[in-house]
Design a protein around this motif. Sequence first.
Motif, PDB file in Angstrom:
ATOM      1  N   VAL A   1       1.036  -1.039   0.147  1.00  0.00           N
ATOM      2  CA  VAL A   1       0.013   0.020  -0.044  1.00  0.00           C
ATOM      3  C   VAL A   1       1.123   1.390   0.256  1.00  0.00           C
ATOM      4  O   VAL A   1       1.606   1.603   0.897  1.00  0.00           O
ATOM      5  CB  VAL A   1      -0.926  -0.033   1.246  1.00  0.00           C
ATOM      6  CG1 VAL A   1      -1.844   1.219   1.286  1.00  0.00           C
ATOM      7  CG2 VAL A   1      -1.854  -1.192   1.261  1.00  0.00           C
ATOM      8  N   PRO A   2       1.050   2.007  -1.136  1.00  0.00           N
ATOM      9  CA  PRO A   2       1.755   3.167  -1.404  1.00  0.00           C
ATOM     10  C   PRO A   2       1.703   4.062  -0.036  1.00  0.00           C
ATOM     11  O   PRO A   2       2.890   5.023   0.156  1.00  0.00           O
ATOM     12  CB  PRO A   2       1.406   3.485  -2.657  1.00  0.00           C
ATOM     13  CG  PRO A   2       0.173   3.453  -2.991  1.00  0.00           C
ATOM     14  CD  PRO A   2      -0.027   1.908  -2.125  1.00  0.00           C
ATOM     15  N   VAL A   3       0.364   4.278   0.438  1.00  0.00           N
ATOM     16  CA  VAL A   3       0.423   5.589   1.402  1.00  0.00           C
ATOM     17  C   VAL A   3       1.078   5.097   2.829  1.00  0.00           C
ATOM     18  O   VAL A   3       0.849   5.673   3.821  1.00  0.00           O
ATOM     19  CB  VAL A   3      -0.927   6.035   1.417  1.00  0.00           C
ATOM     20  CG1 VAL A   3      -1.219   6.900   0.244  1.00  0.00           C
ATOM     21  CG2 VAL A   3      -1.966   5.202   1.723  1.00  0.00           C
ATOM     22  N   MET A   4       1.223   3.677   2.865  1.00  0.00           N
ATOM     23  CA  MET A   4       1.658   3.202   4.492  1.00  0.00           C
ATOM     24  C   MET A   4       2.982   2.991   4.449  1.00  0.00           C
ATOM     25  O   MET A   4       3.664   2.867   3.501  1.00  0.00           O
ATOM     26  CB  MET A   4       0.969   1.773   4.610  1.00  0.00           C
ATOM     27  CG  MET A   4      -0.598   1.767   4.898  1.00  0.00           C
ATOM     28  SD  MET A   4      -1.102   0.163   5.085  1.00  0.00           S
ATOM     29  CE  MET A   4      -2.933   0.408   5.476  1.00  0.00           C
ATOM     30  N   THR A   5       3.627   3.291   5.556  1.00  0.00           N
ATOM     31  CA  THR A   5       5.039   2.982   5.972  1.00  0.00           C
ATOM     32  C   THR A   5       5.185   1.367   5.867  1.00  0.00           C
ATOM     33  O   THR A   5       4.246   0.749   5.848  1.00  0.00           O
ATOM     34  CB  THR A   5       5.407   3.516   7.101  1.00  0.00           C
ATOM     35  OG1 THR A   5       4.609   2.791   8.466  1.00  0.00           O
ATOM     36  CG2 THR A   5       5.203   4.968   7.267  1.00  0.00           C
ATOM     37  N   ALA A   6       6.375   1.131   5.885  1.00  0.00           N
ATOM     38  CA  ALA A   6       6.851  -0.288   5.880  1.00  0.00           C
ATOM     39  C   ALA A   6       6.448  -1.134   6.904  1.00  0.00           C
ATOM     40  O   ALA A   6       5.518  -2.256   6.706  1.00  0.00           O
ATOM     41  CB  ALA A   6       8.493  -0.518   5.682  1.00  0.00           C
ATOM     42  N   TRP A   7       6.303  -0.435   8.235  1.00  0.00           N
ATOM     43  CA  TRP A   7       5.954  -1.219   9.242  1.00  0.00           C
ATOM     44  C   TRP A   7       4.249  -1.455   9.217  1.00  0.00           C
ATOM     45  O   TRP A   7       3.681  -2.405   9.539  1.00  0.00           O
ATOM     46  CB  TRP A   7       6.526  -0.794  10.458  1.00  0.00           C
ATOM     47  CG  TRP A   7       5.560   0.491  11.083  1.00  0.00           C
ATOM     48  CD1 TRP A   7       5.896   1.864  11.031  1.00  0.00           C
ATOM     49  CD2 TRP A   7       4.325   0.457  11.835  1.00  0.00           C
ATOM     50  NE1 TRP A   7       5.072   2.477  11.788  1.00  0.00           N
ATOM     51  CE2 TRP A   7       4.040   1.834  12.165  1.00  0.00           C
ATOM     52  CE3 TRP A   7       3.401  -0.450  12.302  1.00  0.00           C
ATOM     53  CZ2 TRP A   7       2.798   2.159  12.970  1.00  0.00           C
ATOM     54  CZ3 TRP A   7       2.350  -0.179  12.869  1.00  0.00           C
ATOM     55  CH2 TRP A   7       2.078   1.042  13.352  1.00  0.00           C
TER      56      TRP A   7
ATOM     57  N   PHE B   1      14.397   0.747   8.107  1.00  0.00           N
ATOM     58  CA  PHE B   1      13.555   1.378   7.162  1.00  0.00           C
ATOM     59  C   PHE B   1      11.912   1.289   7.467  1.00  0.00           C
ATOM     60  O   PHE B   1      11.161   1.576   6.600  1.00  0.00           O
ATOM     61  CB  PHE B   1      13.840   0.549   5.812  1.00  0.00           C
ATOM     62  CG  PHE B   1      14.999   1.051   5.443  1.00  0.00           C
ATOM     63  CD1 PHE B   1      15.373   1.847   4.316  1.00  0.00           C
ATOM     64  CD2 PHE B   1      16.198   0.168   5.677  1.00  0.00           C
ATOM     65  CE1 PHE B   1      16.823   1.879   3.680  1.00  0.00           C
ATOM     66  CE2 PHE B   1      17.574   0.027   5.067  1.00  0.00           C
ATOM     67  CZ  PHE B   1      17.769   0.943   4.446  1.00  0.00           C
ATOM     68  N   SER B   2      11.933   1.171   8.850  1.00  0.00           N
ATOM     69  CA  SER B   2      10.279   0.782   8.913  1.00  0.00           C
ATOM     70  C   SER B   2       9.420   2.101   8.953  1.00  0.00           C
ATOM     71  O   SER B   2       8.215   1.776   8.658  1.00  0.00           O
ATOM     72  CB  SER B   2      10.092   0.453  10.592  1.00  0.00           C
ATOM     73  OG  SER B   2      10.545   1.618  11.446  1.00  0.00           O
ATOM     74  N   GLN B   3      10.102   3.309   8.816  1.00  0.00           N
ATOM     75  CA  GLN B   3       8.867   4.475   8.513  1.00  0.00           C
ATOM     76  C   GLN B   3       9.117   4.848   7.092  1.00  0.00           C
ATOM     77  O   GLN B   3       8.382   5.713   6.772  1.00  0.00           O
ATOM     78  CB  GLN B   3       9.579   5.679   9.448  1.00  0.00           C
ATOM     79  CG  GLN B   3       9.494   5.227  11.002  1.00  0.00           C
ATOM     80  CD  GLN B   3       8.106   5.446  11.310  1.00  0.00           C
ATOM     81  OE1 GLN B   3       7.234   5.842  10.950  1.00  0.00           O
ATOM     82  NE2 GLN B   3       7.995   4.724  12.481  1.00  0.00           N
TER      83      GLN B   3
END
Length: 227
Positions: free
Chosen positions: A94-100, A133-135
């Motif tokens: 989902v492009p608008v979500m961060t990795a976590w 890279f979670s954020q």
Amino acid sequence: MLIFKKISKRYQLEQQSVQALTEASGSITKGEMVALCGPSGSGKSTLLNILGMLDMDYQGEITLAGVQYPKDRTAAAKIRRSQLGFVFQKFNLVPVMTAWENVAYPLMLNGSSAHEQKQLAIAMLDKVGLADFSQHRPGNLSGGQQQRVAIARALVHKPEIVIADEPTASLDSHTASIIIDIMKRLGKEIGTTFIVATHDPRMASHCDRTIELLDGSVNQEAIKWVS
């Protein structure tokens, strides 16, 4: 653990009827990494979609840990959320979500608390080497990093089976090797079974077995790859 018997599937394309699968049968044991191989049009993606409960319009029988796959879509959705994970060629983050947040999504669907979602998601990102890279959002990650996020998302709720459709097809050789190693290591660690549809000999050679499809039928099963 997973047994499929006499799976047949026919598509209707305008005026033409296409037999995609013809009584395909096989079995996959817990913790295996199995490759579905075969030429284009052999039925790999069709069988993968059926085993992943994404396509429920088929003939035949499938059981998971002795329990028959339901034909009811609501019941199938519940099993998909709790017992299955998915990895796709195009990552499908989902492009608008961060990795976590992407990794936490299955936990949210299964009713985990917000605290548990973040804690488990970041721990799983650490297992694929992306804790730092979670954020980051997907657009700020390389293709290989996005696929690692997708693998973390597929495994975070410790599913029985991960369905992987050409997971290395869009990656260069070095990145593909990293992805293959991560999938195999975490599959063994968690005890998850991987079913991988692939044209990639690198991917197939790292699997425990292959199930080869030809013209919609199982051609050869249980081929040992020699390293």
